[in-house]
Motif scaffolding. Structure first.
Motif, PDB file in Angstrom:
ATOM      1  N   GLN A  64       0.821  -1.212   0.000  1.00 27.13           N
ATOM      2  CA  GLN A  64       0.000   0.000   0.000  1.00 27.13           C
ATOM      3  C   GLN A  64       0.855   1.262   0.000  1.00 27.13           C
ATOM      4  OE1 GLN A  64      -3.662  -0.004   0.244  1.00 27.13           O
ATOM      5  NE2 GLN A  64      -3.202  -2.030  -0.525  1.00 27.13           N
ATOM      6  N   PHE A  65       2.068   1.158   0.574  1.00 26.06           N
ATOM      7  CA  PHE A  65       2.959   2.308   0.652  1.00 26.06           C
ATOM      8  C   PHE A  65       3.927   2.363  -0.539  1.00 26.06           C
ATOM      9  CE2 PHE A  65       1.581   1.669   5.004  1.00 26.06           C
ATOM     10  CZ  PHE A  65       1.263   2.965   5.383  1.00 26.06           C
ATOM     11  N   MET A  66       3.776   1.431  -1.481  1.00 19.61           N
ATOM     12  CA  MET A  66       4.578   1.363  -2.704  1.00 19.61           C
ATOM     13  C   MET A  66       6.039   0.998  -2.452  1.00 19.61           C
ATOM     14  SD  MET A  66       2.521   1.720  -5.151  1.00 19.61           S
ATOM     15  CE  MET A  66       0.894   1.413  -4.492  1.00 19.61           C
ATOM     16  N   VAL A  67       6.308   0.416  -1.289  1.00 18.65           N
ATOM     17  CA  VAL A  67       7.670  -0.084  -1.042  1.00 18.65           C
ATOM     18  C   VAL A  67       7.949  -1.278  -1.959  1.00 18.65           C
ATOM     19  CG1 VAL A  67       9.205  -1.063   0.715  1.00 18.65           C
ATOM     20  CG2 VAL A  67       7.627   0.757   1.319  1.00 18.65           C
TER      21      VAL A  67
ATOM     22  N   ARG B 296       7.137  -1.461  -5.073  1.00 23.02           N
ATOM     23  CA  ARG B 296       7.359  -1.089  -6.472  1.00 23.02           C
ATOM     24  C   ARG B 296       8.786  -1.467  -6.871  1.00 23.02           C
ATOM     25  NH1 ARG B 296       3.247  -0.672  -9.653  1.00 23.02           N
ATOM     26  NH2 ARG B 296       4.768   0.029 -11.190  1.00 23.02           N
TER      27      ARG B 296
ATOM     28  N   ILE C 105      11.705   0.762  -5.869  1.00 22.09           N
ATOM     29  CA  ILE C 105      12.046   0.794  -4.444  1.00 22.09           C
ATOM     30  C   ILE C 105      12.576  -0.565  -3.978  1.00 22.09           C
ATOM     31  CG2 ILE C 105      11.187   1.240  -2.103  1.00 22.09           C
ATOM     32  CD1 ILE C 105      11.145   3.713  -3.926  1.00 22.09           C
TER      33      ILE C 105
END
Lengths: 200, 242
Positions: A3-6, A8, A11
């Motif tokens: 949800q926090f795009m970690v 992706r 990242i």
């Protein structure tokens, strides 16, 4: 963390590279996989590529190979794993459906809802770990000799990868509203980009 | 009390997609998310209320706060279960499609493009990563918080507020910024290729062809583009043997 795009690629690639002592390599591999993942829209029940686990495996693979051959091998390996990992996500979603059906048959209680939900989260973590860990192990051994054969230098290697990413960029413009609706801002952006590129 | 319950549910909403499935979509996660609030509101009758919420439901995860706030308010006001069920059925389509258009199709690719652009012009990877995470999550958490406030204040009348805010129009505007960022990114790459002489022009022409193919065929072009990439990497690698 997703949800926090970690998760992706840009990242997760950097984080994996940092853990393996090669942050720049990790970021670069992650950035290329990101370019190939930008157009994915995770809406409804579409089959998603498991980009995070694919990227982790790709960076772990790249870290064991000689550059610049490591880049194309790792990026392609990461994309293949992400695609294959998507089937794992789908299997898990079907399994979750059966678990929830069982909860409804047995009688819904707060305890059963909690256990079913957390078990699904734990299994998803396990699925991602298997894809990432298995992919890293296979990649590090299977592609050791392959990257040595890569004949291009780093700049040419990046050009090849970017060439194929151009298709994704076209799809992205379509997702942003298409040529007719966005051509003015897009072309203005190209002029600005070329100017910036010549200055840098 | 209402705001406290909703905030607790909102924290749980970070895991709402954890048991996503083809039967209930995020309906199981929604029921799990509501457990503490329903226990506070209904006391010993909470089990029946929890069971009511194990039903098909869908929403974009960032906008689910709208439904959460409204449902908690309705549960607290003692609205009858059938009305709550109808409300959830009515909002699940719009909350899903609006969120997909706003976040997945506009905000996220635009911010990722800006991060890739920063990298392409020489930005340090560490700061590019941090900058993306900070910018994205400021929007992400802000959207969740805003949705919760709307749900709590409007209750079952959230549709009126969503019409006023017109998220679809905002998604369109952000898509325009995304198209601009895409143009700048492509321009930077083209400028880099121009320093390669004749091969640079060949590369630019080939990339323009690939771009046009993607633009015309849309997502249908992805599979063939991936196969072509794999084929090209294999052929170039084999050529290293010769």
């Amino acid at each position: 963390m997703g949800q926090f795009m970690v998760s992706r690629p840009i990242i997760s690639g950097a984080l994996t590279g940092w853990l393996l002592g090669q942050p720049l390599m990790g970021f670069t591999v992650g950035a290329f996989i990101e370019l190939f993942s930008l157009v994915a829209l995770p809406s409804g029940g579409t089959r998603l590529a498991a980009s995070a686990s694919g990227t982790v495996a790709a960076v772990a693979t790249a870290a064991a190979l000689p550059v610049p051959g490591a880049y194309p091998v790792a990026v392609v390996w990461g994309l293949v794993l992400a695609h294959a990992g998507g089937y794992g996500v789908e299997v898990l979603r079907r399994w979750n459906a059966r678990r929830w059906a069982a909860v409804e048959e047995q009688g819904i209680t707060a305890h059963r809802v909690t256990v079913t939900h957390w078990r699904a989260i734990a299994l998803d973590g396990l699925r991602a770990a298997v894809v990432a860990g298995g992919g890293a192990l296979i990649g590090r051994f299977a592609f050791r000799g392959v990257a040595d054969l890569w004949p291009l230098d780093e700049a040419a290697t990046f050009s090849v990868l970017l060439l194929f990413a151009a298709v994704d960029m076209g799809v992205l413009l379509k997702n942003f509203g298409g040529w007719h609706r966005r051509r003015v801002v897009f072309l203005f952006g190209i002029v600005v980009g070329v100017s910036i590129g010549m200055l840098v | 009390m209402l705001a406290g319950l909703a905030r607790g549910a909102l924290v749980r909403s970070l895991l709402i997609q954890g048991s996503w499935n083809f039967r209930l979509l995020i309906g199981g996660g929604f029921a799990w998310m509501m457990i503490p609030a329903l226990r506070r509101i209904h006391g010993e009758d909470a089990e029946a209320a929890i069971a009511r919420h194990v039903e098909p439901f869908n929403s974009h995860p960032y906008l689910v706060g709208i439904a959460v706030g409204a449902v908690i308010r309705m549960e607290e006001e003692g609205v009858d279960p059938e009305t709550i069920r109808r409300f959830k059925a009515a909002v699940r389509g719009p909350l899903g499609s609006l969120g997909d258009r706003l976040v997945w199709a506009a905000i996220r690719p635009t911010l990722l493009l800006l991060a890739l652009l920063a990298w392409a012009v020489g930005g340090p990877p560490l700061w590019v990563s941090i900058g993306f995470l900070v910018a994205y999550n400021a929007v992400h958490l802000g959207l969740r918080w805003w949705g919760l406030q709307v749900g709590l204040s409007e209750g079952p009348r959230v549709a009126r507020r969503l019409q006023e805010v017109d998220l679809a129009r905002r998604a369109g505007r952000i898509g325009g910024h995304g198209a601009m960022a895409l143009g700048v990114f492509c321009g930077v790459l083209v400028a880099g290729s121009l320093g390669m002489g004749l091969w640079g022009w060949v590369w630019t022409a080939a990339a323009a062809g690939g771009f046009g193919f993607g633009l015309i065929r849309g997502s249908l072009s992805i599979r063939s583009a991936r196969l072509a990439l794999v084929g090209a990497v294999v052929i170039i690698t084999i050529s290293g043997l010769v």
